[in-house]
Each structure stands twice: as C-alpha cells, then as structure tokens.
Design an enzyme around this catalytic site. Sequence first.
Site, PDB file in Angstrom:
ATOM      1  N   GLY A  28       2.836   2.074  10.868  1.00  0.00           N
ATOM      2  CA  GLY A  28       3.841   3.129  10.704  1.00  0.00           C
ATOM      3  C   GLY A  28       4.695   3.470  11.989  1.00  0.00           C
ATOM      4  N   HIS A  65      -9.216   0.953   4.963  1.00  0.00           N
ATOM      5  CA  HIS A  65      -7.984   1.071   5.743  1.00  0.00           C
ATOM      6  C   HIS A  65      -8.196   2.045   7.131  1.00  0.00           C
ATOM      7  CE1 HIS A  65      -4.029   2.415   6.478  1.00  0.00           C
ATOM      8  NE2 HIS A  65      -3.748   1.442   5.694  1.00  0.00           N
ATOM      9  N   LYS A 116       0.148   4.480  -0.069  1.00  0.00           N
ATOM     10  CA  LYS A 116      -0.458   5.566   0.412  1.00  0.00           C
ATOM     11  C   LYS A 116      -0.305   6.697  -0.553  1.00  0.00           C
ATOM     12  CE  LYS A 116      -0.002   3.308   4.742  1.00  0.00           C
ATOM     13  NZ  LYS A 116       0.027   3.265   6.109  1.00  0.00           N
ATOM     14  N   GLU A 140      -4.931  -4.876  10.580  1.00  0.00           N
ATOM     15  CA  GLU A 140      -4.027  -3.897  10.814  1.00  0.00           C
ATOM     16  C   GLU A 140      -4.267  -3.196  11.993  1.00  0.00           C
ATOM     17  OE1 GLU A 140      -2.140  -2.850   6.751  1.00  0.00           O
ATOM     18  OE2 GLU A 140      -3.804  -1.399   6.952  1.00  0.00           O
ATOM     19  N   SER A 186       3.714  -2.262  10.294  1.00  0.00           N
ATOM     20  CA  SER A 186       5.070  -2.294  10.688  1.00  0.00           C
ATOM     21  C   SER A 186       5.750  -3.427  10.079  1.00  0.00           C
ATOM     22  CB  SER A 186       5.487  -1.861  12.032  1.00  0.00           C
ATOM     23  OG  SER A 186       5.145  -0.688  12.252  1.00  0.00           O
ATOM     24  N   GLU A 222      -6.654   4.595   8.014  1.00  0.00           N
ATOM     25  CA  GLU A 222      -6.490   6.125   7.638  1.00  0.00           C
ATOM     26  C   GLU A 222      -7.736   6.510   6.818  1.00  0.00           C
ATOM     27  OE1 GLU A 222      -2.936   5.463   5.353  1.00  0.00           O
ATOM     28  OE2 GLU A 222      -1.869   4.935   7.422  1.00  0.00           O
ATOM     29  N   ASN A 225       0.821  -1.321  -0.078  1.00  0.00           N
ATOM     30  CA  ASN A 225       0.086  -0.098  -0.045  1.00  0.00           C
ATOM     31  C   ASN A 225       0.782   1.353  -0.002  1.00  0.00           C
ATOM     32  OD1 ASN A 225      -1.791   2.191   0.437  1.00  0.00           O
ATOM     33  ND2 ASN A 225      -2.097   1.406   2.623  1.00  0.00           N
TER      34      ASN A 225
HETATM   35  P1  13P Z   1       3.294   0.443   7.548  1.00  0.00           P
HETATM   36  O1  13P Z   1       3.785  -0.750   7.015  1.00  0.00           O
HETATM   37  O2  13P Z   1       4.043   1.480   7.017  1.00  0.00           O
HETATM   38  O3  13P Z   1       3.246   0.329   9.067  1.00  0.00           O
HETATM   39  O4  13P Z   1       1.673   0.497   7.155  1.00  0.00           O
HETATM   40  C1  13P Z   1       0.877  -0.504   7.141  1.00  0.00           C
HETATM   41  C2  13P Z   1      -0.252  -0.082   6.375  1.00  0.00           C
HETATM   42  O5  13P Z   1      -1.096   0.623   6.760  1.00  0.00           O
HETATM   43  C3  13P Z   1      -0.554  -1.009   5.011  1.00  0.00           C
HETATM   44  O6  13P Z   1      -1.720  -0.743   4.745  1.00  0.00           O
END
Ligand code: 13P
Length: 254
Positions: free
Chosen positions: A175, A99, A14, A169, A215, A101, A12
């Site tokens: 992150g 997601h 983003k 997740e 992560s 976010e 992803n």
């Molecule tokens: P990270 O791998 O940067 O922690 O992000 C995970 C994520 O949100 C994948 O959709």
Amino acid sequence: MTDRPRPLVAGNWKMNGLKSSARILGDLQIGYTPGLRSKVDLLVCPPATLIQNFAVLAIGSRIAIGGQDCHAAESGAYTGDISAEMLADMGASYVIVGHSERRTYHREKDADVRAKAEAAHRAGLIAIVCVGESREEREAGKTLAVVRRQLRGSVPEAATAADLVIAYEPVWAIGTGLTPTPSDVAEVHALIRDELRRIVGRADQTKVRILYGGSVKPSNAKELLAVPNVDGALVGGASLVAADFLAIAGAYLV
Ligand code: 13P
C-alpha cells in the site's frame, strides 16, 4: 526451473466491497478471455460477506474465489470468527493466511498461521501463506533470516505442492507504492524456493507457486512477474479495479 508452475494472479480485496461490487467480478469475467485463461489462473479474495455470492457468480468462469483468513478450529465458541470449513462451504477454494495485516493488527504469530494453514488443508482449501519483512528488518539486513524463520514456523509440515502457495509481501511495500528491486525480489524468492525443498521435497519444490505482493500495478507488473521464481502476484489496491487487475494478469500474455 524448467517446469514452472502455472502462474496465479490473486486479488486481496481486504476490507473493501459491498454487494454492488459484484460488477467488478462481472468485468473480470468478461476480461478473462480464452487467451488470458490459457496463460494464468485468477483468484479473487473478497471480504467474507461476499464469498458465497461471488462463488455462485463465478461458476463457469474459471475465476477462483478465496477467503482472506480463517480460524484454526472447525467450529466452536469463537465469536466473529470464520472456519476454513465455512469458507469451503460457501464455495471458496483458497484462503490467505498470515497476511502482515493479520500478523500486525491481530498479533498472529507463526504458530497461529501454521494452525490456520492446517485448518485450510483439513477443509480442502489451498492455503496462501504470507511472509515478508518489515522496513526495520530490511534495513538491518535481516530480510532472508526473517523470511526463513516465518516459512519454517508458518507452513504445515504436511503441506504439498497441490495445497500450498507462498506469497512474499515485504511489509514496507504494501500500500505504499514502494517495491523492492527485481534483484531483491529474486533473492528472496530463491530462498523461498530453496526452503520449499525441505517442506515438499526436491521433486515438488518447483511446483509450488511463489507470489510477489506489495504495490503491484499495471505499470510494474511485467518487470516483477518476469523475475525468476515469481509465479504470480498477490494484489491489493489494484485488484479493486477490474481493468488494472486484468492488466496485471495480462503481463503473462506476451
Ligand atoms: P497493495 O497491492 O495494495 O500494496 O497490497 C498488497 C497486499 O497486501 C496484498 O495482500
């Protein structure tokens, strides 16, 4: 779990990536060797601006391209939004929905996520439905209840093993460099597998891929991907570095 599904490692991106980022996809194509291909599916979800170009570039490489979100409607007066049909038209075969976010910054609720997943299915896309608890919810011992509620509210009733992927997740792991312990991941993935029986039926519950995200890095991929009922990873930051993304997928080589 004898008939484990074929693993999927998904990136992803983003809101990262410009036209020049096509070189990352090129490096992935080179690194997706026949050996790796025989073990694991790869998916790249770049920003919408790059999907069409990536889908063309990826032809013949067996790397799938997906979107990061879609609108529930097929078309209409929704300025700035992108429909599932548009993603499919550009060559996407997957779309991430729900997601954390999107749930946080765009206030998407379970019902919105379900409508988007239904839109994905209407357009012939595989929906990757994301669920996961916040730090406060974990500390309050509510993880399993939250994930169960999100699954029941976000996954379309008509979903099948062929058009559904679940991604667990934990919000606090995204992150941050923090990850749950393997036994914590195992507990949540077992719950998701159990819930899938209600959604796709007993015969198909083991065919749905359940990804872990949050992560995931080359250094922890082997341990996380070996957890029972973990059928792949949804990778954020590390998916922007081809060598790291390939190293994560490479956890399946041994
Ligand atoms: P990270 O791998 O940067 O922690 O992000 C995970 C994520 O949100 C994948 O959709």
